[in-house]
Design a protein around this motif. Sequence first.
Motif, PDB file in Angstrom:
ATOM      1  N   ASP A 175       0.833  -1.211   0.000  1.00 48.59           N
ATOM      2  CA  ASP A 175       0.000   0.000   0.000  1.00 48.59           C
ATOM      3  C   ASP A 175       0.868   1.262   0.000  1.00 48.59           C
ATOM      4  O   ASP A 175       0.557   2.232  -0.714  1.00 48.59           O
ATOM      5  N   HIS A 227       0.898   4.000  -2.991  1.00 53.21           N
ATOM      6  CA  HIS A 227       0.673   5.426  -2.775  1.00 53.21           C
ATOM      7  C   HIS A 227       1.841   6.248  -3.317  1.00 53.21           C
ATOM      8  O   HIS A 227       1.631   7.317  -3.921  1.00 53.21           O
ATOM      9  N   ARG A 277      -5.766   7.388  -9.080  1.00 49.27           N
ATOM     10  CA  ARG A 277      -6.347   8.122  -7.950  1.00 49.27           C
ATOM     11  C   ARG A 277      -7.327   7.240  -7.172  1.00 49.27           C
ATOM     12  O   ARG A 277      -7.337   7.250  -5.933  1.00 49.27           O
ATOM     13  N   ARG A 278      -8.172   6.491  -7.886  1.00 48.90           N
ATOM     14  CA  ARG A 278      -9.113   5.598  -7.205  1.00 48.90           C
ATOM     15  C   ARG A 278      -8.370   4.500  -6.449  1.00 48.90           C
ATOM     16  O   ARG A 278      -8.742   4.141  -5.322  1.00 48.90           O
ATOM     17  N   ALA A 289      -5.401   4.590  -5.115  1.00 40.69           N
ATOM     18  CA  ALA A 289      -4.699   5.123  -3.943  1.00 40.69           C
ATOM     19  C   ALA A 289      -5.623   5.881  -2.984  1.00 40.69           C
ATOM     20  O   ALA A 289      -5.184   6.294  -1.909  1.00 40.69           O
ATOM     21  N   GLY A 290      -6.889   6.055  -3.368  1.00 38.97           N
ATOM     22  CA  GLY A 290      -7.809   6.792  -2.505  1.00 38.97           C
ATOM     23  C   GLY A 290      -7.593   8.290  -2.550  1.00 38.97           C
ATOM     24  O   GLY A 290      -7.941   9.000  -1.588  1.00 38.97           O
ATOM     25  N   PHE A 291      -7.045   8.808  -3.651  1.00 39.48           N
ATOM     26  CA  PHE A 291      -6.822  10.247  -3.793  1.00 39.48           C
ATOM     27  C   PHE A 291      -8.105  10.942  -4.246  1.00 39.48           C
ATOM     28  O   PHE A 291      -9.022  10.298  -4.770  1.00 39.48           O
ATOM     29  N   GLU A 310     -10.568  13.303  -6.692  1.00 39.46           N
ATOM     30  CA  GLU A 310     -10.755  13.279  -8.144  1.00 39.46           C
ATOM     31  C   GLU A 310      -9.832  14.291  -8.833  1.00 39.46           C
ATOM     32  O   GLU A 310      -9.408  15.283  -8.235  1.00 39.46           O
TER      33      GLU A 310
END
Length: 257
Positions: free
Chosen positions: A73, A77, A193-194, A196-198, A200
Amino acid sequence: MSEVITDTEQVKAMVQGFSAWMPVISTIAGGVLAGSVAIGVSLLNHKFAREREEKAMADRLRQENEIKQEKIDRERHFIATELVFLLERFAESCSYVASDSGEDNTDPQPTREPIVNYPELNFSDVSGDWRVLDTRLMYRIRELPVLQMQANKAIANIGEGDNYGSRRDYFRERWYRYAGLGLKAIIQARRLRRMAGFPETPLARTHLSAQYVMKEVWQIERRRRAKEAIDDRDLFEDLQSEHKGFVKLAEERVAER
């Protein structure tokens, strides 16, 4: 009377015989019982020990997997941070090419020349571990420089035959190719981005953002090309029909002779 005495003596003898064997039987029974208990306790201890070992192994594997996943993870990232901004800078630069109408040069008969140079997409400075990415995502990202080379070649081929005046076909090819490249780069950036949870991408916030500009340019040119393909097909079919008519007429004239 003597027979009664004899029977009584035989019973006494049997009782005395059993009495003599009782300590032996008790000892044997006690040993068997003690042995059975000892074996049972040993089996239980072995079972509990095995369960403890299995639990300890499962806990150790779980901890190792958690540590491994945490490392993956972190690596994701890290490389996502590098790639997202690299791809989005490239996409925004592509939008400038896709909206570049050029300027006339200073020749007596002016020729339209582009004023925006092609952006460069180079992954050599990316230090993250590519292996932590999904293989399909990694492929699509690494494919972009190859697609850019193909786009540049297609534009150059059109430019060789359209190098004077407004150069309409040349600019259309530039718009179409770089709008497509920019959109592909944004798609991969959004996937990163999706993953890594960043948040939009900012390139799609308004109708003036790079994504919408390139999408409109690409769709307009796509529709124009589709219409040209249909017109060319119809023209080809008409020419083919006329050719068949000429051949048939020629054959009829030859037959008349």
